[in-house]
Motif scaffolding. Structure first.
Motif: not given
Length: 73
Positions: A22-27
Motif C-alpha cells: 500500500i505504501g508503494e502504491l501510494r507513491v
C-alpha cells in the motif's frame, strides 16, 4: 463460499506485506498523471485497505486464525 483461517504468524506476515505494498502504491498514485489509471490505483488501494482492516480486526479480537469472511459490523 468457504473461508480459510490464518495462523497468527501468517496474519502478521500478510498484514506486513499489504502495508508495504500500500505504501508503494501510494507513491505510484502520486506520480501517476493519467486520470483513468490513477482512479484504478485508488480503487485497488481501497480494496487492499479493506483487506488489511479485516486482518487487523481478526488479530485484535484475539482470535488467531479467525476466518476472513464477511462480518456484520
Amino acid at each position: 463460499m468457504s473461508t480459510k483461517s490464518l495462523t497468527v504468524p501468517e496474519n502478521e506476515m500478510l498484514a506486513g506485506i499489504l502495508k508495504n505494498y500500500i505504501g508503494e502504491l501510494r507513491v505510484e498514485i502520486i506520480h501517476t498523471e493519467t486520470g483513468t489509471y490513477k482512479k484504478a490505483l485508488h480503487a485497488r488501494e481501497k480494496i487492499l485497505l479493506g483487506i488489511l482492516r479485516k486482518l487487523e480486526s481478526a488479530a485484535g479480537e484475539g482470535k488467531p486464525g479467525a476466518p476472513l469472511g464477511n462480518k456484520a459490523s
